[in-house]
Design an enzyme around this catalytic site. Structure first.
Site, short mmCIF file in Angstrom:
data_model
loop_
_atom_site.label_atom_id
_atom_site.label_comp_id
_atom_site.label_asym_id
_atom_site.label_seq_id
_atom_site.Cartn_x
_atom_site.Cartn_y
_atom_site.Cartn_z
N ARG A 65 15.90 26.43 50.52
CA ARG A 65 14.88 26.53 49.48
C ARG A 65 14.69 27.98 49.01
NH1 ARG A 65 8.62 25.98 49.37
NH2 ARG A 65 8.31 25.22 47.25
N HIS A 69 14.87 29.36 45.16
CA HIS A 69 13.81 30.14 44.51
C HIS A 69 14.33 31.49 44.05
CE1 HIS A 69 9.89 27.97 45.87
NE2 HIS A 69 10.84 27.12 45.55
N GLY A 75 17.60 35.41 38.48
CA GLY A 75 18.95 35.24 39.05
C GLY A 75 18.94 35.48 40.54
N GLU A 91 7.03 37.92 44.61
CA GLU A 91 7.29 36.47 44.50
C GLU A 91 6.87 35.72 45.75
OE1 GLU A 91 11.48 35.61 43.64
OE2 GLU A 91 11.42 37.21 42.17
N ASN A 97 4.52 29.42 47.32
CA ASN A 97 5.21 29.98 48.49
C ASN A 97 4.86 29.18 49.74
OD1 ASN A 97 2.65 30.68 49.30
ND2 ASN A 97 3.17 32.78 49.81
N HIS A 194 16.61 18.05 48.85
CA HIS A 194 15.44 17.43 49.47
C HIS A 194 15.83 16.44 50.57
CE1 HIS A 194 12.77 18.65 45.81
NE2 HIS A 194 13.03 19.64 46.62
N ASP A 247 12.89 13.43 53.92
CA ASP A 247 13.42 12.08 54.05
C ASP A 247 13.37 11.69 55.52
OD1 ASP A 247 15.69 13.07 55.34
OD2 ASP A 247 17.07 12.67 53.67
C1 HEM Z 1 14.30 20.03 40.84
C2 HEM Z 1 13.23 20.79 40.97
C3 HEM Z 1 12.58 21.02 42.30
C4 HEM Z 1 11.27 20.89 42.56
C5 HEM Z 1 10.18 20.49 41.58
C6 HEM Z 1 11.08 21.18 43.96
C7 HEM Z 1 9.86 21.18 44.60
C8 HEM Z 1 9.70 21.32 45.97
C9 HEM Z 1 8.43 21.27 46.64
C10 HEM Z 1 7.07 21.08 45.97
C11 HEM Z 1 8.66 21.39 47.96
C12 HEM Z 1 7.65 21.32 49.09
C13 HEM Z 1 6.84 22.55 49.26
C14 HEM Z 1 5.76 22.29 50.29
O1 HEM Z 1 4.80 21.61 49.95
O2 HEM Z 1 5.91 22.73 51.43
C15 HEM Z 1 10.08 21.53 48.13
C16 HEM Z 1 10.71 21.66 49.33
C17 HEM Z 1 12.06 21.88 49.47
N1 HEM Z 1 12.97 22.04 48.45
FE1 HEM Z 1 12.64 21.68 46.49
N2 HEM Z 1 12.29 21.49 44.52
C18 HEM Z 1 13.23 21.41 43.54
C19 HEM Z 1 14.57 21.70 43.68
C20 HEM Z 1 15.16 22.10 44.85
C21 HEM Z 1 16.50 22.61 44.96
C22 HEM Z 1 17.44 22.84 43.79
C23 HEM Z 1 16.72 22.86 46.28
C24 HEM Z 1 17.95 23.39 46.94
C25 HEM Z 1 19.18 23.06 46.57
C26 HEM Z 1 15.52 22.49 46.98
C27 HEM Z 1 15.37 22.54 48.35
C28 HEM Z 1 14.19 22.28 49.01
C29 HEM Z 1 14.08 22.25 50.46
C30 HEM Z 1 15.22 22.42 51.45
C31 HEM Z 1 12.73 22.02 50.75
C32 HEM Z 1 12.09 21.93 52.13
C33 HEM Z 1 11.63 23.31 52.53
C34 HEM Z 1 11.18 23.44 53.97
O3 HEM Z 1 11.15 22.47 54.71
O4 HEM Z 1 10.88 24.57 54.36
N3 HEM Z 1 14.58 22.07 46.09
N4 HEM Z 1 10.68 21.50 46.89
C1 LIG Z 2 2.09 33.25 50.73
O1 LIG Z 2 1.12 33.93 49.95
C2 LIG Z 2 -0.05 34.28 50.64
C3 LIG Z 2 -0.99 34.96 49.68
O2 LIG Z 2 -0.96 34.40 48.42
C4 LIG Z 2 0.28 35.19 51.82
O3 LIG Z 2 -0.88 35.48 52.57
C5 LIG Z 2 1.33 34.54 52.71
O4 LIG Z 2 1.74 35.44 53.70
C6 LIG Z 2 2.54 34.13 51.89
N1 LIG Z 2 3.51 33.44 52.73
C7 LIG Z 2 4.75 33.92 52.94
C8 LIG Z 2 5.62 33.08 53.81
O5 LIG Z 2 5.15 34.95 52.49
#
Ligand code: HEM
Ligand SMILES: *[C@@H]1O[C@H](CO)[C@@H](O)[C@H](O)[C@H]1NC(C)=O
Ligand SMILES: *[C@@H]1O[C@H](CO)[C@@H](O)[C@H](O)[C@H]1NC(C)=O
Ligand SMILES: *[C@@H]1O[C@H](CO)[C@@H](O)[C@H](O)[C@H]1NC(C)=O
Length: 322
Positions: A65, A69, A75, A91, A97, A194, A247
């Protein structure tokens, strides 16, 4: 001397194009970029990722992820790795984040690589390699990562607004991807990321409470799946860490995400949106029925996403600019 001049000319030229094109420009990346200057770099990165994974199984999802980002903002220039300083909120401290973590893995990898060849390998390349390793070490496909990215100096929290939101519909997703030169196939294949990791309640609460004036719960969700999500994420959820795995096999890189999506068991509106377009839905069906075709498409799209470039230097410490 002649080559230096050539390089200076090429660099100026690239910078000019860069300002006109934003992050659309990709430099000529190459799989062999460091084969003379730092042949052991990849091995060192893999070792750092493996070690971190053995202590914490959430690491691979975090790295994948993080790379996404990074690439979607300015880029793939390592800007996601910079920390806030002085007046600047970076960022990584921007709004979505919420689950960005495991930055230390990149710092450890960078330290190991600096030991081998100081000042040669960019943080952006290390993150791209770590994301590939995360996929491979979770049982996914492997590929040669094109390298030669440069690190940027700018990281602004406000730019994270440019990331696609989990509430996006298909046209918003398409717009976000096409602005970066990415296609519908890239969108569907990369959403397969995902298959790994975890989401907090806030990212899918729109689907399980007050969905719209007609329905409390998104009717496209499988009802018992929705009930389970509502149980972990009640309307006034006080447990900040609460949420769901992406999943049912969230530490394994496989095509379960697509299979579940077809059964109404995806977390985000943006996942569900892939079924609202004829072409995208066709791809979801294809990836759900064939792990191989998913793997192949994912690799192709990762290489495309990770070729978006933006930086201009090699940072020595991934967290700070000199
Ligand atoms: C298509 C648009 C996308 C949206 C709207 C999106 C949105 C999100 C959101 C909201 C989360 C959960 C954040 C949280 O609540 O903790 C998430 C998690 C994640 N996303 Fe996406 N994502 C997108 C595309 C992608 C892409 C392109 C990748 C990588 C190829 C990706 C990889 C992941 C992974 C691996 C997680 C899990 C992160 C973790 O467990 O630390 N996502 N995404
Ligand atoms: C996410 O942002 C908050 C403040 O907006 C910060 O306190 C926190 O450390 C950030 N998390 C990471 C993983 O950088
Ligand atoms: C912060 O902003 C102030 C006023 O704009 C400026 O004087 C100062 O140098 C800035 N500090 C840093 C660390 O950028
Ligand atoms: C997608 O969302 C945007 C912004 O909310 C909206 O203007 C547009 O009509 C939506 N598109 C579809 C097809 O629902």
């Amino acid at each position: 001397m002649a080559t230096t001049t050539m390089h200076a000319f090429a660099a100026t030229f690239l910078i000019i194009i860069f300002f006109f094109n934003g992050f659309h420009l990709s430099y000529a990346l190459s799989s062999h970029y460091y084969s003379k200057t730092c042949p052991k770099a990849e091995e060192a990165v893999t070792k750092a990722v493996k070690k971190a994974m053995s202590n914490d199984q959430t690491v691979p999802a975090a790295l994948l992820r993080m790379h996404f980002h990074d690439c979607f903002i300015r880029g793939c220039d390592g800007s996601v790795l910079l920390r806030s300083s002085g007046n600047n909120t970076a960022e990584k401290d921007g709004p979505p984040n919420i689950s960005l973590h495991a930055f230390y893995v990149i710092d450890h990898a960078k330290a190991a690589v600096e030991e081998l060849c100081p000042g040669v390998v960019s943080c952006a390349d290390i993150l791209a390699l770590a994301a590939r390793d995360a996929v491979v070490l979770s049982g996914g496909p492997t590929w040669d990562v094109p390298k030669g990215r440069k690190d940027g100096r700018i990281s602004k929290a406000i730019d994270t607004r440019q990331l696609p939101a989990p509430t996006f519909n298909f046209s918003q997703l398409t717009q976000s991807f096409s602005q970066r030169g990415l296609s519908t196939e890239d969108l569907v294949a990369l959403s397969g990321g995902h298959t790994l990791g975890f989401s907090h309640c806030s990212s899918f609460q729109n689907r399980i409470h007050n969905f719209n004036t007609m329905n409390d719960v998104d009717p496209s969700l499988n009802p018992s799946f929705a009930q389970r999500l509502r149980k972990v994420c009640p309307i006034h959820n006080k447990v900040k860490s609460a949420g769901s795995t992406m999943d049912s096999t969230s530490t394994v890189f496989d095509n379960t995400y697509y299979k579940m999506l077809l059964q109404g068991m995806s977390l985000f509106s943006s996942d569900q949106a892939l079924l609202t377009d004829h072409k995208a839905k066709g791809l979801v069906n294809k990836f759900a029925s064939s792990q191989d075709s998913f793997n192949e498409a994912f690799v192709k799209s990762m290489i495309r996403m990770s070729s978006l470039s933006g930086g201009q230097e090699v940072r020595l410490d991934c967290k700070v600019t000199r």
